[in-house]
Design a protein around this motif. Structure first.
Motif, mmCIF file in Angstrom:
data_model
loop_
_atom_site.group_PDB
_atom_site.id
_atom_site.type_symbol
_atom_site.label_atom_id
_atom_site.label_comp_id
_atom_site.label_asym_id
_atom_site.label_seq_id
_atom_site.Cartn_x
_atom_site.Cartn_y
_atom_site.Cartn_z
ATOM 1 N N ALA A 144 -20.100 9.016 0.450
ATOM 2 C CA ALA A 144 -19.736 8.428 -0.838
ATOM 3 C C ALA A 144 -18.915 7.167 -0.636
ATOM 4 N N LYS A 145 -18.831 6.353 -1.678
ATOM 5 C CA LYS A 145 -17.959 5.182 -1.689
ATOM 6 C C LYS A 145 -17.116 5.238 -2.957
ATOM 7 N N THR A 146 -15.901 4.699 -2.888
ATOM 8 C CA THR A 146 -14.969 4.758 -4.004
ATOM 9 C C THR A 146 -14.395 3.377 -4.298
ATOM 10 N N GLN A 147 -14.273 3.041 -5.569
ATOM 11 C CA GLN A 147 -13.631 1.789 -5.966
ATOM 12 C C GLN A 147 -12.316 2.103 -6.665
ATOM 13 N N ILE A 148 -11.285 1.318 -6.324
ATOM 14 C CA ILE A 148 -9.942 1.556 -6.854
ATOM 15 C C ILE A 148 -9.387 0.268 -7.435
ATOM 16 N N VAL A 149 -8.678 0.384 -8.543
ATOM 17 C CA VAL A 149 -7.887 -0.724 -9.083
ATOM 18 C C VAL A 149 -6.426 -0.394 -8.826
ATOM 19 N N LEU A 150 -5.741 -1.197 -8.005
ATOM 20 C CA LEU A 150 -4.352 -0.949 -7.638
ATOM 21 C C LEU A 150 -3.403 -1.365 -8.765
ATOM 22 N N GLY A 171 6.881 -2.117 -5.886
ATOM 23 C CA GLY A 171 8.229 -2.597 -6.154
ATOM 24 C C GLY A 171 8.246 -4.110 -6.350
ATOM 25 N N ALA A 172 9.385 -4.622 -6.762
ATOM 26 C CA ALA A 172 9.528 -6.057 -7.007
ATOM 27 C C ALA A 172 9.443 -6.857 -5.718
ATOM 28 N N LYS A 173 9.725 -6.201 -4.584
ATOM 29 C CA LYS A 173 9.753 -6.921 -3.309
ATOM 30 C C LYS A 173 8.764 -6.379 -2.277
ATOM 31 N N SER A 174 7.897 -5.470 -2.707
ATOM 32 C CA SER A 174 6.965 -4.912 -1.726
ATOM 33 C C SER A 174 5.668 -4.453 -2.385
ATOM 34 N N ARG A 175 4.583 -4.612 -1.634
ATOM 35 C CA ARG A 175 3.277 -4.060 -2.006
ATOM 36 C C ARG A 175 2.695 -3.432 -0.729
ATOM 37 N N GLU A 176 3.002 -2.181 -0.493
ATOM 38 C CA GLU A 176 2.612 -1.549 0.760
ATOM 39 C C GLU A 176 1.616 -0.420 0.525
ATOM 40 N N VAL A 177 0.529 -0.437 1.311
ATOM 41 C CA VAL A 177 -0.465 0.626 1.260
ATOM 42 C C VAL A 177 -0.837 1.021 2.697
ATOM 43 N N LYS A 178 -1.493 2.147 2.829
ATOM 44 C CA LYS A 178 -1.915 2.614 4.149
ATOM 45 C C LYS A 178 -3.393 2.953 4.098
ATOM 46 N N LYS A 192 5.073 -14.732 -2.657
ATOM 47 C CA LYS A 192 6.428 -14.224 -2.446
ATOM 48 C C LYS A 192 6.424 -12.749 -2.039
ATOM 49 N N VAL A 193 5.428 -12.003 -2.516
ATOM 50 C CA VAL A 193 5.364 -10.579 -2.204
ATOM 51 C C VAL A 193 3.974 -10.268 -1.625
ATOM 52 N N PRO A 194 3.803 -10.438 -0.322
ATOM 53 C CA PRO A 194 2.502 -10.143 0.275
ATOM 54 C C PRO A 194 2.209 -8.646 0.245
ATOM 55 N N MET A 195 0.925 -8.315 0.211
ATOM 56 C CA MET A 195 0.545 -6.922 0.354
ATOM 57 C C MET A 195 0.510 -6.602 1.849
ATOM 58 N N ILE A 196 1.131 -5.505 2.240
ATOM 59 C CA ILE A 196 1.146 -5.088 3.641
ATOM 60 C C ILE A 196 0.305 -3.824 3.772
ATOM 61 N N ILE A 197 -0.755 -3.927 4.573
ATOM 62 C CA ILE A 197 -1.653 -2.788 4.777
ATOM 63 C C ILE A 197 -1.431 -2.237 6.176
ATOM 64 N N SER A 198 -1.000 -1.007 6.235
ATOM 65 C CA SER A 198 -0.811 -0.333 7.512
ATOM 66 C C SER A 198 -2.122 0.350 7.894
ATOM 67 N N ALA A 199 -2.641 -0.017 9.082
ATOM 68 C CA ALA A 199 -3.909 0.548 9.541
ATOM 69 C C ALA A 199 -3.781 0.905 11.018
ATOM 70 N N GLY A 200 -3.319 2.099 11.299
ATOM 71 C CA GLY A 200 -3.148 2.522 12.681
ATOM 72 C C GLY A 200 -2.082 1.711 13.390
#
Length: 367
Positions: A144-150, A171-178, A192-200
């Motif tokens: 399956a595939k899934t679409q998400i709106v953050l 948050g006002a100073k963070s956009r973090e996902v894994k 000013k607030v980059p999204m940070i994606i943790s991937a391994g």
């Protein structure tokens, strides 16, 4: 049980699928005629309409065993979610059907859509407490595939066998996902607030970008492919950073911990999966079978290891796995067996198995 049995029959009815998906929802006359034809109450019609509205169709269910298998997965998913979430009483049965629709792994069910919403209505997929520390887990099961709106409006497509963890609110100073697995991102720009994606072992800093990130747990590398925008890749262990340019792919080798910059010649090879394309560019058979397992949600057993390094080049667009294996057999001397699914004591069906062996009537072509 009556509702489950009704859905089981309707899911196997091709005419029902075609008529429901092609129905003019704004026409009361058409809707009334449809309900009369299939003896549906207003409530049952609403269930069926919303159930199918949350799914994208690639093919018809071909047998009652396929539909029963899908529904058994649905029941297991509902039970699992009810156990882990105490908000069950605030959600209707239809909410739960939507919430676990992506657990259906028959090839028909290719896409499920998750949206962050502020109010709890009958069509909400989630109910929130509003706490900043609450994290939601989004899953695209195998097949399956899934679409998400953050929460910030960014779009994410999750490939088969992938998971994404995201807070209910940024948050006002963070956009973090894994991320675990593969996803295509269209991130809302915010310098000013980059999204940070943790991937391994890596973190990807995103400032407003379209890119693909592949980080499956059983792969030997993590690959980031940038379509447009700006991305910085950092090694989570030693802090080394790598600026990726549009039109390039950064391949992080998990063993050597080195990054290789690759010029992209064909974006479909990296991102075509979200549009239903599966592409093999002179890949080894063992890697091809691994991708097919994820794509179709099956187990594939290769009985002759000597075939593992045979290569294949082709592009497919929503073909059935039987068709792909037939094309593979033209180049590589293989034959496939498809044992029937086994019904379990609890009524569910075993995962589909495919056995690949050597076709001894043919010889392997020398390079």
């Amino acid at each position: 049980m009556e509702l489950q049995e009704r859905f089981e029959k309707l899911l196997s009815d091709e005419l029902f699928q075609e008529e429901l998906t092609g129905l003019d929802q704004s026409s009361q006359t058409e809707c009334s005629s449809f309900k009369s034809k299939y003896f549906l109450s207003d409530k049952e019609f609403l269930y069926a309409k919303k159930f199918f509205a949350g799914l994208a169709f690639n093919d018809k269910l071909e047998s009652e065993s396929d539909s029963a298998y899908a529904l058994s997965r649905l029941n297991v998913a509902i039970h699992s979610l009810e156990t882990e979430n105490k908000l069950t009483s605030r959600l209707t049965v239809m909410d739960w059907i939507f919430r676990v629709a992506a657990f259906l792994t028959v090839p028909l069910f290719l896409s499920t859509f998750y949206f962050y919403q502020k109010s709890a209505t009958v069509t909400d997929l989630y109910s929130y407490s509003g706490k900043m520390d609450v994290v939601n887990t989004f899953t695209a099961p195998l097949g399956a595939k899934t679409q998400i709106v953050l929460p910030d409006g960014s779009l994410v497509w999750l490939n088969s066998g992938s998971k994404l963890w995201c807070p209910q609110k940024f948050g006002a100073k963070s956009r973090e996902v894994k991320l675990l697995g593969e996803a295509y991102f269209e991130v809302v720009k915010n310098e000013k607030v980059p999204m940070i994606i943790s991937a391994g072992k890596i973190n990807v800093n995103v400032y407003g970008t379209k890119f693909n990130l592949s980080a499956y747990e059983d792969d030997s590398r993590i690959e980031t492919t940038l379509l447009e925008g700006k991305v910085t890749i950092s090694d989570a262990g030693n802090g080394r950073k790598f600026l990726l340019q549009p039109g390039h792919s950064a391949v992080y080798d998990l063993k050597s911990e080195k990054v290789t910059d690759v010029k992209v010649e064909n974006f479909d090879y990296y991102m075509g999966w979200k549009d239903g394309k599966i592409i093999f560019h002179w890949e080894n058979l063992d890697e091809i079978l691994k991708k097919l397992e994820r794509w179709y949600g099956v187990n594939i057993q290769l009985n002759d290891p000597s075939l593992a390094r045979c290569t294949f080049h082709a592009t497919f667009n929503d073909e059935k796995i039987e068709q792909i294996l037939e094309y593979l057999a033209i180049t590589i001397p293989i034959k496939a067996e498809f044992p029937p699914r086994v019904k379990q004591p609890d009524g569910s069906y075993s995962k589909r198995e495919i056995i690949i062996g050597r076709d001894t009537s043919r010889k392997l072509k020398s390079k």
